[in-house]
Design a protein around this motif. Sequence first.
Motif, PDB file in Angstrom:
ATOM      1  N   PHE A  93      40.451  -8.138 146.301  1.00  0.00           N
ATOM      2  CA  PHE A  93      40.023  -7.020 145.465  1.00  0.00           C
ATOM      3  C   PHE A  93      38.774  -6.350 146.024  1.00  0.00           C
ATOM      4  O   PHE A  93      37.887  -7.036 146.558  1.00  0.00           O
ATOM      5  N   PRO A  94      38.661  -5.021 145.857  1.00  0.00           N
ATOM      6  CA  PRO A  94      37.405  -4.343 146.182  1.00  0.00           C
ATOM      7  C   PRO A  94      36.344  -4.672 145.135  1.00  0.00           C
ATOM      8  O   PRO A  94      36.664  -5.228 144.079  1.00  0.00           O
ATOM      9  N   PRO A  95      35.077  -4.334 145.390  1.00  0.00           N
ATOM     10  CA  PRO A  95      34.037  -4.587 144.395  1.00  0.00           C
ATOM     11  C   PRO A  95      34.329  -3.868 143.079  1.00  0.00           C
ATOM     12  O   PRO A  95      35.003  -2.833 143.041  1.00  0.00           O
ATOM     13  N   THR A  96      33.812  -4.417 142.011  1.00  0.00           N
ATOM     14  CA  THR A  96      33.960  -3.808 140.688  1.00  0.00           C
ATOM     15  C   THR A  96      33.313  -2.430 140.658  1.00  0.00           C
ATOM     16  O   THR A  96      32.228  -2.217 141.211  1.00  0.00           O
ATOM     17  N   SER A  97      33.975  -1.491 140.001  1.00  0.00           N
ATOM     18  CA  SER A  97      33.525  -0.098 139.951  1.00  0.00           C
ATOM     19  C   SER A  97      33.155   0.302 138.527  1.00  0.00           C
ATOM     20  O   SER A  97      33.891   0.011 137.580  1.00  0.00           O
ATOM     21  N   PHE A  98      31.991   0.969 138.373  1.00  0.00           N
ATOM     22  CA  PHE A  98      31.556   1.548 137.097  1.00  0.00           C
ATOM     23  C   PHE A  98      31.637   3.060 137.223  1.00  0.00           C
ATOM     24  O   PHE A  98      31.086   3.642 138.157  1.00  0.00           O
ATOM     25  N   GLN A  99      32.334   3.702 136.288  1.00  0.00           N
ATOM     26  CA  GLN A  99      32.454   5.158 136.316  1.00  0.00           C
ATOM     27  C   GLN A  99      32.315   5.733 134.916  1.00  0.00           C
ATOM     28  O   GLN A  99      32.913   5.225 133.963  1.00  0.00           O
ATOM     29  N   VAL A 100      31.508   6.805 134.792  1.00  0.00           N
ATOM     30  CA  VAL A 100      31.405   7.556 133.541  1.00  0.00           C
ATOM     31  C   VAL A 100      32.477   8.638 133.553  1.00  0.00           C
ATOM     32  O   VAL A 100      32.555   9.433 134.489  1.00  0.00           O
ATOM     33  N   SER A 101      33.319   8.666 132.526  1.00  0.00           N
ATOM     34  CA  SER A 101      34.396   9.656 132.467  1.00  0.00           C
ATOM     35  C   SER A 101      34.064  10.833 131.548  1.00  0.00           C
ATOM     36  O   SER A 101      34.708  11.873 131.615  1.00  0.00           O
ATOM     37  N   ASN A 102      33.069  10.646 130.678  1.00  0.00           N
ATOM     38  CA  ASN A 102      32.667  11.751 129.803  1.00  0.00           C
ATOM     39  C   ASN A 102      31.237  11.538 129.356  1.00  0.00           C
ATOM     40  O   ASN A 102      30.841  10.422 129.019  1.00  0.00           O
ATOM     41  N   VAL A 138      31.169   7.953 127.720  1.00  0.00           N
ATOM     42  CA  VAL A 138      32.388   7.143 127.812  1.00  0.00           C
ATOM     43  C   VAL A 138      32.489   6.642 129.251  1.00  0.00           C
ATOM     44  O   VAL A 138      32.401   7.434 130.197  1.00  0.00           O
ATOM     45  N   PHE A 139      32.653   5.346 129.414  1.00  0.00           N
ATOM     46  CA  PHE A 139      32.677   4.793 130.765  1.00  0.00           C
ATOM     47  C   PHE A 139      33.748   3.720 130.894  1.00  0.00           C
ATOM     48  O   PHE A 139      34.290   3.232 129.901  1.00  0.00           O
ATOM     49  N   ASN A 140      34.026   3.370 132.140  1.00  0.00           N
ATOM     50  CA  ASN A 140      35.068   2.379 132.429  1.00  0.00           C
ATOM     51  C   ASN A 140      34.644   1.496 133.593  1.00  0.00           C
ATOM     52  O   ASN A 140      34.055   1.967 134.556  1.00  0.00           O
ATOM     53  N   PHE A 141      34.949   0.222 133.475  1.00  0.00           N
ATOM     54  CA  PHE A 141      34.869  -0.711 134.593  1.00  0.00           C
ATOM     55  C   PHE A 141      36.274  -1.013 135.070  1.00  0.00           C
ATOM     56  O   PHE A 141      37.142  -1.395 134.277  1.00  0.00           O
ATOM     57  N   ARG A 142      36.522  -0.855 136.368  1.00  0.00           N
ATOM     58  CA  ARG A 142      37.690  -1.447 137.002  1.00  0.00           C
ATOM     59  C   ARG A 142      37.147  -2.658 137.765  1.00  0.00           C
ATOM     60  O   ARG A 142      36.440  -2.497 138.755  1.00  0.00           O
ATOM     61  N   TYR A 143      37.458  -3.840 137.238  1.00  0.00           N
ATOM     62  CA  TYR A 143      36.750  -5.012 137.730  1.00  0.00           C
ATOM     63  C   TYR A 143      37.679  -6.052 138.331  1.00  0.00           C
ATOM     64  O   TYR A 143      38.843  -6.184 137.951  1.00  0.00           O
ATOM     65  N   CYS A 144      37.141  -6.760 139.298  1.00  0.00           N
ATOM     66  CA  CYS A 144      37.919  -7.749 140.028  1.00  0.00           C
ATOM     67  C   CYS A 144      37.686  -9.134 139.445  1.00  0.00           C
ATOM     68  O   CYS A 144      36.964  -9.306 138.458  1.00  0.00           O
ATOM     69  N   THR A 145      38.287 -10.115 140.073  1.00  0.00           N
ATOM     70  CA  THR A 145      38.218 -11.473 139.561  1.00  0.00           C
ATOM     71  C   THR A 145      36.860 -12.128 139.798  1.00  0.00           C
ATOM     72  O   THR A 145      36.636 -13.255 139.348  1.00  0.00           O
ATOM     73  N   GLU A 146      35.938 -11.427 140.464  1.00  0.00           N
ATOM     74  CA  GLU A 146      34.583 -11.954 140.640  1.00  0.00           C
ATOM     75  C   GLU A 146      33.715 -11.704 139.407  1.00  0.00           C
ATOM     76  O   GLU A 146      32.634 -12.294 139.285  1.00  0.00           O
ATOM     77  N   SER A 147      34.140 -10.813 138.534  1.00  0.00           N
ATOM     78  CA  SER A 147      33.435 -10.536 137.287  1.00  0.00           C
ATOM     79  C   SER A 147      34.349 -10.840 136.111  1.00  0.00           C
ATOM     80  O   SER A 147      35.568 -10.944 136.263  1.00  0.00           O
ATOM     81  N   THR A 148      33.743 -10.946 134.927  1.00  0.00           N
ATOM     82  CA  THR A 148      34.508 -11.163 133.706  1.00  0.00           C
ATOM     83  C   THR A 148      34.113 -10.107 132.685  1.00  0.00           C
ATOM     84  O   THR A 148      33.066  -9.447 132.813  1.00  0.00           O
ATOM     85  N   GLU A 149      34.944  -9.956 131.682  1.00  0.00           N
ATOM     86  CA  GLU A 149      34.599  -9.039 130.598  1.00  0.00           C
ATOM     87  C   GLU A 149      33.244  -9.410 130.007  1.00  0.00           C
ATOM     88  O   GLU A 149      32.381  -8.542 129.802  1.00  0.00           O
ATOM     89  N   ALA A 150      33.014 -10.695 129.758  1.00  0.00           N
ATOM     90  CA  ALA A 150      31.765 -11.135 129.133  1.00  0.00           C
ATOM     91  C   ALA A 150      30.559 -10.844 130.019  1.00  0.00           C
ATOM     92  O   ALA A 150      29.514 -10.387 129.534  1.00  0.00           O
ATOM     93  N   SER A 151      30.696 -11.087 131.327  1.00  0.00           N
ATOM     94  CA  SER A 151      29.551 -10.876 132.215  1.00  0.00           C
ATOM     95  C   SER A 151      29.193  -9.401 132.322  1.00  0.00           C
ATOM     96  O   SER A 151      28.011  -9.033 132.364  1.00  0.00           O
ATOM     97  N   LEU A 152      30.198  -8.523 132.351  1.00  0.00           N
ATOM     98  CA  LEU A 152      29.932  -7.086 132.437  1.00  0.00           C
ATOM     99  C   LEU A 152      29.278  -6.574 131.163  1.00  0.00           C
ATOM    100  O   LEU A 152      28.314  -5.795 131.210  1.00  0.00           O
TER     101      LEU A 152
END
Length: 377
Positions: free
Chosen positions: A228-237, A255-269
């Motif tokens: 997986f590539p590194p986790t990405s943070f993007q603001v969409s609005n 409004v933002f989104n994380f597309r995250y890999c297996t190196e991160s978790t929902e809780a950690s983000l």
Amino acid sequence: MPYDSPVLELTTQLIARRSLTPDDAGCCALIAQRLEALGFRSEWINAGGVTNLWASYGSGAPLSILAGHTDVVPTGPLEQWHSDPFAPEIRDGVLYGRGAADMKSGLAAMICAVERLLAAGPVRGTLAFLITSDEEGLAQYGTRHVVKVLAERGIKPDYAIVGEASSNQQLGDRIMIGRRGSLNGVLKVFGKQGHVAYPHKVENPIHRFAPALAELAATVWDQGNAHFPPTSFQVSNLNAGTGANNVVPGECVAVFNFRYCTESTEASLRERVHAILDKHGLRYELAWQLSGEPFLTEQGAAISAAQAAIAEVTGLTPELFTGGGTSDARFISPWGAQTLEIGPINDSIHKINEHVRVADLEPLSAIYEGTLKRLMR
């Protein structure tokens, strides 16, 4: 090409049904009819206005699932289509229509593959179809719901193939073996509204949020890994203001989104985002919504079978890929299955004039058949 291709004929029948999400428009009924003629047992696990078909054949292990969705995204401006999106049309060897690539051709190819597979002799274990009309929508009452129902019965799959459009430039040049997780946030930063001419009497939430946003955008969330590539943070609005140029707004919404890999978790983000916002002393509310967790299928029987089938049909060695958006595979993989996504070229999905190459339809079906043979015979 004349309609002497079974996959082409069934694909056109499915495209002609106006199945805008979550309306199945009779697609699952057509599929169930074809499968029941083969001896499949159909069960409808509908919920929340969503049509869900679970059809199974045989018994015991291994349980191999063919999964997909009948719903399609809206057409967009009809005047920009070269033909009616729900009246399938072939031009220069290309089949046009909404859902042609995403993913009615995949469904048709799967069904025809199973028809040939069973006509050639018995299979080992259980073969099943999991078809929903809620993949392009909220994805709450479709595959997610069916998996929950079946898991509560103690049903556990061994293998799953999702017919999403996975190929890049040539049919079979990619197999999707995983997806990144998707975590959404709606952040409301509070300030104090007032006249722009009296800055000492207001608290501008945009100004307050700006340093925190800069830190969020600059943060390295992880380094990614081999898959997986590194986790990405993007603001969409980003929205604030009353519409007047002399009023400091009372709140700012991001409004933002994380597309995250297996190196991160929902809780950690979540924890790291809150820490940054708190460090900057913001007054805020933050609502989170998890669309799906990341998953990865390691090298095993499913990948080996698909690689061999693709090589046999196309001569290609497929790339093992984890990019792109989310799919219903994110609900099936945690259920315990070795989960792959194999389908047609994805260049036109969700676009005006969506299409699939007619010459790819029968080979795609042969790839499914070859993969199932290797897993079930």
